[in-house]
Enzyme design. Structure first.
Site, mmCIF file in Angstrom:
data_model
loop_
_atom_site.group_PDB
_atom_site.id
_atom_site.type_symbol
_atom_site.label_atom_id
_atom_site.label_comp_id
_atom_site.label_asym_id
_atom_site.label_seq_id
_atom_site.Cartn_x
_atom_site.Cartn_y
_atom_site.Cartn_z
ATOM 1 N N ASP A 178 -27.109 27.973 13.764
ATOM 2 C CA ASP A 178 -26.230 28.898 13.045
ATOM 3 C C ASP A 178 -26.944 30.216 12.743
ATOM 4 O O ASP A 178 -28.155 30.246 12.528
ATOM 5 C CB ASP A 178 -25.774 28.233 11.735
ATOM 6 C CG ASP A 178 -24.606 28.977 11.101
ATOM 7 O OD1 ASP A 178 -23.858 29.654 11.839
ATOM 8 O OD2 ASP A 178 -24.444 28.889 9.873
ATOM 9 N N ASN A 195 -26.149 33.380 14.535
ATOM 10 C CA ASN A 195 -26.125 34.382 15.623
ATOM 11 C C ASN A 195 -25.388 35.659 15.205
ATOM 12 O O ASN A 195 -25.850 36.766 15.468
ATOM 13 C CB ASN A 195 -25.400 33.828 16.854
ATOM 14 C CG ASN A 195 -26.159 32.710 17.510
ATOM 15 O OD1 ASN A 195 -27.327 32.473 17.202
ATOM 16 N ND2 ASN A 195 -25.506 32.006 18.419
ATOM 17 N N ARG A 228 -21.224 40.841 17.348
ATOM 18 C CA ARG A 228 -21.634 39.436 17.182
ATOM 19 C C ARG A 228 -22.053 38.789 18.508
ATOM 20 O O ARG A 228 -22.919 37.912 18.548
ATOM 21 C CB ARG A 228 -20.485 38.625 16.573
ATOM 22 C CG ARG A 228 -20.166 38.990 15.124
ATOM 23 C CD ARG A 228 -18.935 38.212 14.647
ATOM 24 N NE ARG A 228 -19.150 36.780 14.775
ATOM 25 C CZ ARG A 228 -19.768 36.025 13.871
ATOM 26 N NH1 ARG A 228 -20.210 36.553 12.755
ATOM 27 N NH2 ARG A 228 -19.934 34.734 14.062
ATOM 28 N N HIS A 275 -25.039 36.002 20.035
ATOM 29 C CA HIS A 275 -24.869 34.766 20.819
ATOM 30 C C HIS A 275 -25.773 34.780 22.048
ATOM 31 O O HIS A 275 -26.346 33.759 22.424
ATOM 32 C CB HIS A 275 -23.405 34.586 21.228
ATOM 33 C CG HIS A 275 -22.491 34.359 20.059
ATOM 34 N ND1 HIS A 275 -22.780 33.447 19.052
ATOM 35 C CD2 HIS A 275 -21.302 34.924 19.705
ATOM 36 C CE1 HIS A 275 -21.804 33.461 18.154
ATOM 37 N NE2 HIS A 275 -20.901 34.353 18.518
ATOM 38 N N SER A 292 -18.005 24.259 17.747
ATOM 39 C CA SER A 292 -17.343 23.202 16.976
ATOM 40 C C SER A 292 -15.845 23.221 17.242
ATOM 41 O O SER A 292 -15.290 24.221 17.718
ATOM 42 C CB SER A 292 -17.595 23.396 15.478
ATOM 43 O OG SER A 292 -16.779 24.434 14.971
ATOM 44 N N GLU A 328 -13.742 23.563 15.175
ATOM 45 C CA GLU A 328 -13.169 24.586 14.276
ATOM 46 C C GLU A 328 -13.409 26.006 14.797
ATOM 47 O O GLU A 328 -12.756 26.951 14.359
ATOM 48 C CB GLU A 328 -13.777 24.464 12.872
ATOM 49 C CG GLU A 328 -13.303 23.238 12.092
ATOM 50 C CD GLU A 328 -13.909 21.929 12.579
ATOM 51 O OE1 GLU A 328 -15.053 21.948 13.091
ATOM 52 O OE2 GLU A 328 -13.232 20.881 12.480
ATOM 53 N N TRP A 346 -12.590 27.374 17.458
ATOM 54 C CA TRP A 346 -11.436 27.944 18.168
ATOM 55 C C TRP A 346 -10.720 28.963 17.295
ATOM 56 O O TRP A 346 -10.028 29.840 17.790
ATOM 57 C CB TRP A 346 -10.426 26.851 18.550
ATOM 58 C CG TRP A 346 -10.899 25.897 19.599
ATOM 59 C CD1 TRP A 346 -11.178 24.568 19.409
ATOM 60 C CD2 TRP A 346 -11.128 26.151 20.999
ATOM 61 N NE1 TRP A 346 -11.568 23.995 20.596
ATOM 62 C CE2 TRP A 346 -11.543 24.940 21.586
ATOM 63 C CE3 TRP A 346 -11.017 27.283 21.800
ATOM 64 C CZ2 TRP A 346 -11.853 24.822 22.935
ATOM 65 C CZ3 TRP A 346 -11.336 27.178 23.157
ATOM 66 C CH2 TRP A 346 -11.743 25.959 23.706
ATOM 67 N N LEU A 356 -36.381 14.512 28.621
ATOM 68 C CA LEU A 356 -35.531 14.771 27.450
ATOM 69 C C LEU A 356 -34.041 14.635 27.755
ATOM 70 O O LEU A 356 -33.546 15.154 28.761
ATOM 71 C CB LEU A 356 -35.808 16.204 26.958
ATOM 72 C CG LEU A 356 -34.927 16.742 25.836
ATOM 73 C CD1 LEU A 356 -35.269 16.063 24.511
ATOM 74 C CD2 LEU A 356 -35.075 18.255 25.697
ATOM 75 N N ARG A 408 -30.536 22.530 10.299
ATOM 76 C CA ARG A 408 -29.553 23.614 10.321
ATOM 77 C C ARG A 408 -30.275 24.923 10.047
ATOM 78 O O ARG A 408 -30.981 25.048 9.045
ATOM 79 C CB ARG A 408 -28.434 23.432 9.291
ATOM 80 C CG ARG A 408 -27.425 24.588 9.387
ATOM 81 C CD ARG A 408 -26.229 24.453 8.483
ATOM 82 N NE ARG A 408 -25.244 25.491 8.837
ATOM 83 C CZ ARG A 408 -23.942 25.310 8.933
ATOM 84 N NH1 ARG A 408 -23.439 24.124 8.705
ATOM 85 N NH2 ARG A 408 -23.140 26.301 9.253
ATOM 86 N N ARG A 416 -24.758 22.940 4.748
ATOM 87 C CA ARG A 416 -23.622 22.049 4.985
ATOM 88 C C ARG A 416 -23.686 21.514 6.414
ATOM 89 O O ARG A 416 -24.407 22.048 7.263
ATOM 90 C CB ARG A 416 -22.300 22.780 4.740
ATOM 91 C CG ARG A 416 -22.126 24.071 5.511
ATOM 92 C CD ARG A 416 -20.742 24.693 5.271
ATOM 93 N NE ARG A 416 -20.646 26.011 5.855
ATOM 94 C CZ ARG A 416 -20.736 27.157 5.168
ATOM 95 N NH1 ARG A 416 -20.929 27.138 3.870
ATOM 96 N NH2 ARG A 416 -20.644 28.318 5.794
HETATM 97 C C1 IPE Z 1 -21.338 25.374 12.957
HETATM 98 O O1 IPE Z 1 -21.500 26.702 12.566
HETATM 99 C C2 IPE Z 1 -20.976 25.293 14.393
HETATM 100 C C3 IPE Z 1 -22.034 25.656 15.344
HETATM 101 C C4 IPE Z 1 -23.251 25.993 15.054
HETATM 102 C C5 IPE Z 1 -21.657 25.588 16.730
HETATM 103 P P1 IPE Z 1 -20.310 27.529 11.902
HETATM 104 O O2 IPE Z 1 -20.845 28.877 11.636
HETATM 105 O O3 IPE Z 1 -19.098 27.438 12.724
HETATM 106 O O4 IPE Z 1 -20.069 26.717 10.546
HETATM 107 P P2 IPE Z 1 -19.379 27.189 9.183
HETATM 108 O O5 IPE Z 1 -18.054 27.761 9.559
HETATM 109 O O6 IPE Z 1 -20.273 28.205 8.569
HETATM 110 O O7 IPE Z 1 -19.301 25.958 8.350
HETATM 111 C C1 IPE Z 2 -23.575 29.977 15.422
HETATM 112 O O1 IPE Z 2 -23.725 31.260 14.914
HETATM 113 C C2 IPE Z 2 -23.031 29.968 16.824
HETATM 114 C C3 IPE Z 2 -21.661 29.432 16.939
HETATM 115 C C4 IPE Z 2 -20.942 28.932 15.990
HETATM 116 C C5 IPE Z 2 -21.078 29.464 18.268
HETATM 117 P P1 IPE Z 2 -22.516 31.970 14.162
HETATM 118 O O2 IPE Z 2 -21.684 32.671 15.165
HETATM 119 O O3 IPE Z 2 -21.790 30.996 13.301
HETATM 120 O O4 IPE Z 2 -23.292 33.022 13.271
HETATM 121 P P2 IPE Z 2 -22.975 33.415 11.765
HETATM 122 O O5 IPE Z 2 -22.996 32.174 10.958
HETATM 123 O O6 IPE Z 2 -21.632 34.075 11.761
HETATM 124 O O7 IPE Z 2 -24.075 34.349 11.410
HETATM 125 MG MG MG Z 3 -22.000 30.426 11.368
#
Ligand code: IPE
Ligand code: IPE
Ligand code: MG
Length: 240
Positions: free
Chosen positions: A15, A17, A28, A32, A60, A62, A64, A126, A179, A185
């Protein structure tokens, strides 16, 4: 680094990116892209250390609901990364597989997944599991549905019935869940599998999480005492 007490199975919620890119006044998607670079570093590092299984949360169920542009960029990035990284995976004897409902992806992405899995399927190092369109609740419901289909309804379901039908079937039990990005979380990741995993939270954003930060997490894990409900004295006796 402490290599004595290496976790067999590590999972990472990659998390941060977006925030990494935003803090640089970039889109953003730039984050990635940088995230993929770090993913490579952590995969190679895990393979070299001799970790058995690494499960990475890439998308995830979610995710989408993010802006359309970001979702399509991520899908394109997956296709690109899968094509590009097969060489590195083979060089490091990494066996790739996907967990999650990949049937919801475009035919093109599903084809790339299939090709990358096939091209690495004979590797004996691995086990790299990419969680894509994955959700922990989906995994459990899916497992129950598999049991129903197999006619297990005549008796009560057991924990082993569920375990045997989860996406992580056949992998070692989850030892360490990391994480990055500062949030504390699980975000519907491996909710069943994390029941007794050690949790490690890093404030580093994923594109900053390098192999040094990873070693730090592994060293922290190595010093923990896992009690699984027992007393400290019982655990010490067992390890004598
Ligand atoms: C969790 O990160 C999903 C991935 C790392 C792929 P999110 O950024 O989507 O999680 P929330 O929304 O902060 O809980
Ligand atoms: C995690 O980084 C990557 C994916 C969920 C695909 P985020 O894109 O959630 O980055 P933040 O949390 O918004 O910084
Ligand atoms: Mg995130």
């Amino acid at each position: 680094m402490e290599t004595n007490n290496l976790p067999k199975h590590v999972a990472i919620i990659m998390d941060g990116n977006g925030r990494w890119a935003e803090s640089r006044n970039r889109n953003r998607t730039f984050g990635h892209k940088a995230g993929v670079e770090k993913t490579r570093e952590i995969v190679e590092s895990s393979a070299k250390l001799g970790i058995e299984s690494l499960t990475l949360f890439a998308f995830s169920s979610e995710n989408w609901s993010r802006p359309k542009d970001e979702v399509s960029y991520l899908m394109e990035l997956f296709v690109l990364a899968l094509k590009r990284e097969v060489k590195m995976l083979n060089k490091n004897a990494v066996k790739l597989s996907f967990i999650g409902d990949t049937t919801q992806f475009s035919p093109k992405l599903q084809q790339s997944i299939f090709e990358a899995e096939t091209q690495t399927c004979n590797n004996d190092g691995l086990l790299l599991n990419i969680a894509a369109n994955y959700g922990g609740r989906w995994d459990i419901v899916n497992a129950v549905n598999q049991c129903l289909k197999a006619g297990k309804t005549k008796q009560e379901l057991t924990e082993s019935d569920i375990e045997a039908n989860l996406a992580t079937e056949g992998l070692p039990q989850l030892d360490l869940l990391i994480r990055t990005g500062g949030e504390k979380r699980i975000s519907n990741f491996l909710i069943w599998q994390a029941a007794y995993a050690e949790l490690y939270f890093s404030d580093k954003l994923w594109p900053d999480f390098d192999s040094v930060a990873y070693d730090k997490a592994l060293s922290d894990y190595a010093l923990r005492q896992r009690r699984f409900g027992q007393t400290s004295a019982q655990v010490k006796l067992k390890h004598k």
